[in-house]
Each structure stands twice: as C-alpha cells, then as structure tokens.
Design a protein around this motif. Structure first.
Motif, PDB file in Angstrom:
ATOM      1  N   LEU A 280       0.843  -1.197   0.000  1.00 30.83           N
ATOM      2  CA  LEU A 280       0.000   0.000   0.000  1.00 30.83           C
ATOM      3  C   LEU A 280       0.876   1.243   0.000  1.00 30.83           C
ATOM      4  O   LEU A 280       0.594   2.226  -0.694  1.00 30.83           O
ATOM      5  CB  LEU A 280      -0.931  -0.007   1.217  1.00 30.83           C
ATOM      6  N   GLU A 281       1.945   1.204   0.772  1.00 23.94           N
ATOM      7  CA  GLU A 281       2.917   2.292   0.772  1.00 23.94           C
ATOM      8  C   GLU A 281       3.531   2.464  -0.612  1.00 23.94           C
ATOM      9  O   GLU A 281       3.681   3.593  -1.116  1.00 23.94           O
ATOM     10  CB  GLU A 281       4.009   2.020   1.811  1.00 23.94           C
ATOM     11  N   GLN A 282       3.889   1.349  -1.266  1.00 22.47           N
ATOM     12  CA  GLN A 282       4.441   1.426  -2.612  1.00 22.47           C
ATOM     13  C   GLN A 282       3.440   2.039  -3.586  1.00 22.47           C
ATOM     14  O   GLN A 282       3.802   2.836  -4.454  1.00 22.47           O
ATOM     15  CB  GLN A 282       4.859   0.035  -3.091  1.00 22.47           C
ATOM     16  N   ALA A 283       2.177   1.657  -3.455  1.00 27.94           N
ATOM     17  CA  ALA A 283       1.138   2.215  -4.325  1.00 27.94           C
ATOM     18  C   ALA A 283       1.041   3.726  -4.148  1.00 27.94           C
ATOM     19  O   ALA A 283       0.872   4.477  -5.120  1.00 27.94           O
ATOM     20  CB  ALA A 283      -0.210   1.557  -4.022  1.00 27.94           C
ATOM     21  N   CYS A 284       1.173   4.197  -2.906  1.00 30.23           N
ATOM     22  CA  CYS A 284       1.131   5.639  -2.644  1.00 30.23           C
ATOM     23  C   CYS A 284       2.352   6.334  -3.239  1.00 30.23           C
ATOM     24  O   CYS A 284       2.244   7.423  -3.825  1.00 30.23           O
ATOM     25  CB  CYS A 284       1.055   5.898  -1.146  1.00 30.23           C
ATOM     26  N   ARG A 285       3.520   5.713  -3.105  1.00 25.72           N
ATOM     27  CA  ARG A 285       4.721   6.311  -3.674  1.00 25.72           C
ATOM     28  C   ARG A 285       4.622   6.399  -5.191  1.00 25.72           C
ATOM     29  O   ARG A 285       5.021   7.399  -5.792  1.00 25.72           O
ATOM     30  CB  ARG A 285       5.954   5.486  -3.261  1.00 25.72           C
ATOM     31  N   ILE A 286       4.108   5.353  -5.812  1.00 30.56           N
ATOM     32  CA  ILE A 286       3.929   5.362  -7.267  1.00 30.56           C
ATOM     33  C   ILE A 286       2.956   6.467  -7.666  1.00 30.56           C
ATOM     34  O   ILE A 286       3.195   7.213  -8.626  1.00 30.56           O
ATOM     35  CB  ILE A 286       3.407   3.987  -7.743  1.00 30.56           C
ATOM     36  N   GLN A 287       1.865   6.601  -6.932  1.00 28.44           N
ATOM     37  CA  GLN A 287       0.854   7.596  -7.253  1.00 28.44           C
ATOM     38  C   GLN A 287       1.415   9.011  -7.155  1.00 28.44           C
ATOM     39  O   GLN A 287       1.223   9.838  -8.065  1.00 28.44           O
ATOM     40  CB  GLN A 287      -0.336   7.430  -6.308  1.00 28.44           C
ATOM     41  N   VAL A 288       2.112   9.289  -6.071  1.00 17.68           N
ATOM     42  CA  VAL A 288       2.685  10.627  -5.889  1.00 17.68           C
ATOM     43  C   VAL A 288       3.736  10.911  -6.958  1.00 17.68           C
ATOM     44  O   VAL A 288       3.792  12.018  -7.525  1.00 17.68           O
ATOM     45  CB  VAL A 288       3.287  10.766  -4.482  1.00 17.68           C
TER      46      VAL A 288
END
Length: 255
Positions: A196-204
């Motif tokens: 989930l953290e990785q998904a947020c980093r990708i999104q940002v």
C-alpha cells in the motif's frame, strides 16, 4: 477478576505468544528499515492468542528500531497494561486498534503509519489510483475515513466510524492522516502495508510528472486484482526472506 487490581502477576508468555511477540517485533524493525516510521508515533498491534480482547502493542516512547519481543506490552480491551511496564501506551493506539480488533475477528494484526507518500495520498479527495499493477491489488479494497482530529479517548465514538469505513476491506486511508492495514497474520498485514505504501509512492511520483495519467480498462484492473487475490501466499514467501535478513542483521529483535 482484574489481575491488575488483584495483584496477581500475569503468567509468562506461552510458546505461542512468544512466537507472536517475535513476529510483531520483526514487523516493527522492518517498518523502520523501510523508512515507514514517524519517530515514536504510530503503532502496530497483534491480537493475543487465547484472549478475546487483548493485544500486543509498542511501549510509547520507543523507536521502532528499538523494539524487541520482550519490550512489547500486553494490553486489555481498555488499553490498560496486563503486565508491569515503565512505559505508557499511546492512547491513539488504543482508540484505533482496539476498535478494529474487536470488530474484525480476522484482523489479528493491525498496522498504522504516517509516511510522506501515505499522507500525501491521504491529503487527496480520492482513493488509490489503479495506475500500476501494484496499485490494482488495492482497487476497491481500501476504505476511506474522514479526518476527525487526533484519535483520542475524548472521541471514542470515532471508533464506530472507523469500523464502518473499514468494512471488510484490507485497510484504510485515514484522510489527512495516514495509512492502515489489517491482516490475518503479521506477515499478511505487513505485506499489505508495504505494498500500500508502494502504491502511494507510485501515485505521488506519477502525479508529480504533470503528465496525464493512463488508466487501464476496468476489466484489466479487475483481472489483475483477482490474480493477486488468487495467490494464496499472501506475503509468506516475502516474510520468510525478510526474517532471514533480520536474523542476519538485527537478531536482537528476538530478545
């Protein structure tokens, strides 16, 4: 009878509890290793085996890199320590974690973080964008909880809304706050938090380019999500590899 009032010492951890303590201590160390901490704030918890409403949580004031199996504190449903401890318990940890553990029998572990990427996404009026296959695993599997101020004992009614917004999802975006995941095991909960953290980093990162984002077709997104959910491993292979890493580099987490 309350063992604290009766002055009866809590028995030493069972073999099963000791395994759980080591797993949760490992999770604290890994959260620190991957840069997902907020100094002494945020919290990870695990429900104690054999107890309906008791769980393990970090002593308030420890850095995650300092956590060991024996330093974790056993607390009851009201957030009171079930063992002798010189350290307080984070009240926000009680408000958030006790609510979810009590409402979700499958939530044996709950993790909450304040990361830059997680808080950046939590500052947006949207959920995780399915712009990468990592993100697609969480499509319609992460709830959204509106900000109500610092989680505290003067607003215990928020627990009802936390549980409502979590539903049967894998986690929550706590708006203007951070991220939360649940799991049937410590390994599964950590797997969900890490990605989930990785998904947020990708999104940002993708949003920061200023280029129009590409969204795959809904059937493709749903197919990718199903492929993830059909994988029965749910982070166990990754967890075993990470435990080997900790055993090499930070074996004192087991103490």
């Amino acid at each position: 009878m309350d063992v604290r009032e009766a002055g009866v010492p809590v028995p030493p951890p069972s073999a099963t509890e000791q395994v759980l303590r080591r797993e949760l201590a490992a999770a604290y160390r890994l959260v620190a290793h991957f840069g997902m901490t907020d100094l002494v704030y945020t919290h990870l918890s695990a429900r104690l085996p054999g107890w309906r409403h008791a769980y393990l949580v970090n002593p308030y004031g420890f850095l995650f890199e300092e956590i060991t199996a024996s330093s974790l504190v056993s607390v009851d449903a009201d957030g009171h320590p079930r063992q002798q401890t010189a350290w307080p318990i984070n009240p926000a940890g009680f408000v958030i974690h006790s609510a979810i553990h009590r409402a979700r029998p499958d939530a044996a572990c709950v993790m909450h973080t304040h990361t830059v990427a997680g808080m950046a996404v939590a500052a947006q009026d949207r959920k995780i964008l399915p712009i990468n296959q990592i993100s697609m695993e969480f499509h319609d599997r992460i709830g959204f909880h509106a900000y109500e101020g610092l989680a505290a004992e003067d607003n215990l009614s928020e627990r009802e809304r936390l549980v409502r917004d979590l539903g049967d999802n894998h986690g929550l975006i706590l708006q203007n706050h951070g991220l939360l995941t649940v799991g049937r095991t410590v390994a599964e909960c950590f797997y969900r938090m890490y990605y989930l953290e990785q998904a947020c980093r990708i999104q940002v990162a993708a949003q920061s380019t200023g280029v129009k984002l590409h969204f795959p077709s809904l059937p493709s997104i749903l197919r990718a999500r199903q492929q993830f959910e059909d994988d029965t491993d749910q982070g166990q292979l990754i967890w075993q590899a990470l435990i080997r890493k900790l055993d090499r580099e930070q074996p004192d987490y087991r103490n």
